[in-house]
Design a protein around this motif. Structure first.
Motif, PDB file in Angstrom:
ATOM      1  N   ASP A  59      11.396  15.021 -15.015  1.00 27.62           N
ATOM      2  CA  ASP A  59      12.004  13.751 -14.608  1.00 27.62           C
ATOM      3  C   ASP A  59      11.408  12.937 -14.008  1.00 27.62           C
ATOM      4  O   ASP A  59      10.202  12.070 -13.991  1.00 27.62           O
ATOM      5  CB  ASP A  59      12.882  13.252 -14.462  1.00 27.62           C
ATOM      6  CG  ASP A  59      14.126  13.260 -16.382  1.00 27.62           C
ATOM      7  OD1 ASP A  59      13.304  13.018 -17.576  1.00 27.62           O
ATOM      8  OD2 ASP A  59      14.904  14.124 -16.407  1.00 27.62           O
ATOM      9  N   ALA A  60      10.604  13.743 -13.156  1.00 31.76           N
ATOM     10  CA  ALA A  60       9.993  13.308 -11.737  1.00 31.76           C
ATOM     11  C   ALA A  60       8.737  13.111 -12.813  1.00 31.76           C
ATOM     12  O   ALA A  60       7.286  12.400 -11.923  1.00 31.76           O
ATOM     13  CB  ALA A  60      10.030  14.000 -10.920  1.00 31.76           C
ATOM     14  N   ALA A  61       8.172  13.985 -13.096  1.00 26.56           N
ATOM     15  CA  ALA A  61       6.282  14.200 -13.652  1.00 26.56           C
ATOM     16  C   ALA A  61       6.574  13.389 -14.684  1.00 26.56           C
ATOM     17  O   ALA A  61       5.388  12.745 -14.761  1.00 26.56           O
ATOM     18  CB  ALA A  61       6.112  15.745 -14.778  1.00 26.56           C
ATOM     19  N   ILE A  62       6.981  13.053 -15.320  1.00 23.15           N
ATOM     20  CA  ILE A  62       7.456  11.559 -16.627  1.00 23.15           C
ATOM     21  C   ILE A  62       7.328  10.406 -15.305  1.00 23.15           C
ATOM     22  O   ILE A  62       6.049   9.761 -15.416  1.00 23.15           O
ATOM     23  CB  ILE A  62       8.590  11.626 -17.696  1.00 23.15           C
ATOM     24  CG1 ILE A  62       8.702  12.798 -17.779  1.00 23.15           C
ATOM     25  CG2 ILE A  62       8.402   9.977 -17.788  1.00 23.15           C
ATOM     26  CD1 ILE A  62       9.613  12.327 -19.342  1.00 23.15           C
ATOM     27  N   LEU A  63       7.999  10.165 -14.629  1.00 19.87           N
ATOM     28  CA  LEU A  63       7.498   9.100 -13.330  1.00 19.87           C
ATOM     29  C   LEU A  63       6.158   8.842 -12.695  1.00 19.87           C
ATOM     30  O   LEU A  63       5.737   7.713 -12.850  1.00 19.87           O
ATOM     31  CB  LEU A  63       8.404   9.225 -12.277  1.00 19.87           C
ATOM     32  CG  LEU A  63      10.052   8.687 -11.935  1.00 19.87           C
ATOM     33  CD1 LEU A  63      11.262   8.666 -10.627  1.00 19.87           C
ATOM     34  CD2 LEU A  63      10.135   7.865 -12.824  1.00 19.87           C
ATOM     35  N   ALA A  64       6.009  10.159 -12.926  1.00 20.35           N
ATOM     36  CA  ALA A  64       4.518   9.811 -11.676  1.00 20.35           C
ATOM     37  C   ALA A  64       3.004   9.713 -12.766  1.00 20.35           C
ATOM     38  O   ALA A  64       2.838   9.293 -12.204  1.00 20.35           O
ATOM     39  CB  ALA A  64       4.179  11.559 -11.440  1.00 20.35           C
ATOM     40  N   ASN A  65       3.449   9.683 -14.041  1.00 19.96           N
ATOM     41  CA  ASN A  65       2.646   9.363 -14.889  1.00 19.96           C
ATOM     42  C   ASN A  65       2.860   8.198 -15.510  1.00 19.96           C
ATOM     43  O   ASN A  65       1.349   6.887 -16.171  1.00 19.96           O
ATOM     44  CB  ASN A  65       2.868  10.160 -15.823  1.00 19.96           C
ATOM     45  CG  ASN A  65       1.872  11.557 -15.665  1.00 19.96           C
ATOM     46  OD1 ASN A  65       1.040  11.973 -14.314  1.00 19.96           O
ATOM     47  ND2 ASN A  65       2.481  12.780 -16.521  1.00 19.96           N
ATOM     48  N   CYS A  66       3.877   7.181 -15.324  1.00 24.88           N
ATOM     49  CA  CYS A  66       4.156   5.602 -15.768  1.00 24.88           C
ATOM     50  C   CYS A  66       3.637   4.809 -14.921  1.00 24.88           C
ATOM     51  O   CYS A  66       4.107   4.814 -13.863  1.00 24.88           O
ATOM     52  CB  CYS A  66       5.596   5.966 -16.022  1.00 24.88           C
ATOM     53  SG  CYS A  66       5.955   4.402 -16.691  1.00 24.88           S
ATOM     54  N   PRO A  67       3.218   3.959 -15.287  1.00 27.77           N
ATOM     55  CA  PRO A  67       2.383   3.046 -14.445  1.00 27.77           C
ATOM     56  C   PRO A  67       3.658   1.605 -14.369  1.00 27.77           C
ATOM     57  O   PRO A  67       2.984   0.693 -13.940  1.00 27.77           O
ATOM     58  CB  PRO A  67       0.984   2.722 -14.995  1.00 27.77           C
ATOM     59  CG  PRO A  67       1.262   3.065 -16.549  1.00 27.77           C
ATOM     60  CD  PRO A  67       2.036   4.300 -16.447  1.00 27.77           C
ATOM     61  N   HIS A  68       4.613   1.696 -15.376  1.00 32.12           N
ATOM     62  CA  HIS A  68       5.500   0.540 -15.655  1.00 32.12           C
ATOM     63  C   HIS A  68       6.772   0.551 -14.835  1.00 32.12           C
ATOM     64  O   HIS A  68       7.674   1.034 -14.941  1.00 32.12           O
ATOM     65  CB  HIS A  68       6.101   0.448 -17.010  1.00 32.12           C
ATOM     66  CG  HIS A  68       4.666   0.275 -17.727  1.00 32.12           C
ATOM     67  ND1 HIS A  68       3.885  -0.410 -17.873  1.00 32.12           N
ATOM     68  CD2 HIS A  68       4.126   0.980 -18.327  1.00 32.12           C
ATOM     69  CE1 HIS A  68       2.955  -0.593 -18.383  1.00 32.12           C
ATOM     70  NE2 HIS A  68       2.858   0.242 -18.500  1.00 32.12           N
ATOM     71  N   ARG A  69       6.690   0.316 -13.323  1.00 37.32           N
ATOM     72  CA  ARG A  69       7.976  -0.266 -12.794  1.00 37.32           C
ATOM     73  C   ARG A  69       9.349  -0.041 -13.595  1.00 37.32           C
ATOM     74  O   ARG A  69      10.153   0.626 -12.580  1.00 37.32           O
ATOM     75  CB  ARG A  69       7.760  -1.563 -11.438  1.00 37.32           C
ATOM     76  CG  ARG A  69       7.273  -0.957 -10.442  1.00 37.32           C
ATOM     77  CD  ARG A  69       7.548  -2.072  -9.062  1.00 37.32           C
ATOM     78  NE  ARG A  69       6.264  -3.300 -10.265  1.00 37.32           N
ATOM     79  CZ  ARG A  69       6.798  -4.549  -8.591  1.00 37.32           C
ATOM     80  NH1 ARG A  69       7.195  -5.324  -8.273  1.00 37.32           N
ATOM     81  NH2 ARG A  69       6.084  -5.429  -9.549  1.00 37.32           N
TER      82      ARG A  69
END
Lengths: 231, 231
Positions: A59-69
């Protein structure tokens, strides 16, 4: 952008992946039928723990790739759900307690000694997918949670009926997912329908969910095989 | 494992990197001396926003690489600090308000139109570092926060004195870092001293902090150069 009909068809196609969900795996059917030995349940829990302990990193990898706050603000709750905010909290801790209720020690779960290669490969493939694929596909891969509440409800009933020797507090993880999984699946579905607007993106999301079904299915293949040898 | 003396020397060597911190950059000195124009401050804020908006992704990359729940539980607070938990919250929002106080619109900050190549390269290098290097080195790279409170205190005084046209609420980000940065630096220092036990790991941590000083310094190089052309 997709039309409303295209979005409906997309959601229906995602939901139809339930036919590939691991609740239909023979090992899972045997588990819910009360046919597993204590040793088989231990093997299942110890191997499944490798999946659980890797969820926050996925899930942190998804956060790291997601540009939307606004997406990150909700996605981060999954990490908090698994890690907790203090010792004794969180889904990983709850899974350790399930293992203890099954007769495993924290040490033997924590050091991954029971984890079989097929489980390791499948889980690592899932984490790598989240790291390396577009974040929307990684979100789509989480949509097995659409199917999880039914599985969890059935599992709770089955465990209480067939394996009464397991302490009830050991089943707390399954109970927590009855409410967390629908909340998470709803958010993931919102994200996927909002951000996968093109046919290629929708195809990518479907393939991601199919891949995730393969991850879960192949974990059970490997666990079942390891138990068959009496290891 | 390092001896107590080795750990003390390691911490002293980390702290000594302050000599390479961007507070000594000519552009930064000019800023605190009140020598920048409104346009130069706008360029600085718009470019620095690219750094701010990438911080949660950098920190999520560290989470994704970190196998320790107890470290993740504290590190995740950095993401919450920047993203906030709702609209109108968080460090990224506070930086947008600073930009507004300087006369920039949210749109022109949000679409990165003012971001110069040198800033983009430096920030992207920082995020890539966190993704690809050992998580302990990525933690060490955050240790510029050891030096940040002094810089923030000095900056607050300088801005209030030299740029009185900036609305005080616009400086809220700097104020929030006076307390967040020491807390974050303390945790990062704990992690680095606990998990960098070998000489090679300590050397890697020092190199990481040096790299991070280069990131911040080269951002100011690029911003200064872009302003010099009157762009």
């Amino acid at each position: 952008m997709a039309t409303a009909t295209e979005t409906d068809e997309f959601v229906a196609a995602l939901r139809a992946q339930s036919r590939r969900y691991h609740d239909r795996h023979p090992f899972h059917r045997a588990m819910n039928a009360g046919a597993l030995t204590r040793r088989q349940l231990q093997a299942w829990a110890a191997n499944r723990f490798y999946y659980q302990e890797n969820l926050p990193r996925k899930d942190a990898a998804i956060l790291a790739n997601c540009p939307h706050r606004e997406v990150r603000r909700r996605w981060i709750l999954r990490i908090v759900d698994q890690d907790g905010t203090a010792d004794g909290e969180g889904g990983i801790e709850a899974w350790l307690r399930l293992g203890e209720a099954l007769g495993l020690t924290r040490e033997e779960m924590g050091d991954d000694r029971h984890v079989v290669p097929g489980v390791r490969f499948a889980v690592d493939a899932y984490v790598t997918f989240a790291r390396t694929r577009p974040w929307t596909e990684a979100v789509a891969s989480s949509l097995t949670e659409l199917f999880a509440p039914d599985l969890m409800a059935e599992r709770l009933t089955a465990f209480e009926r067939h394996y009464p020797w397991i302490d009830r507090p050991g089943l707390a993880y399954f109970r927590s997912r009855l409410t967390q999984a629908p909340r998470d699946a709803e958010h993931a579905l919102e994200v996927v329908t909002a951000y996968c607007g093109s046919p290629a993106e929708r195809a990518g999301a479907l393939a991601a969910l199919s891949f995730k079904c393969d991850v879960l299915w192949s974990m059970l293949d490997a666990i079942e095989r390891s138990c068959a040898d009496g290891r």
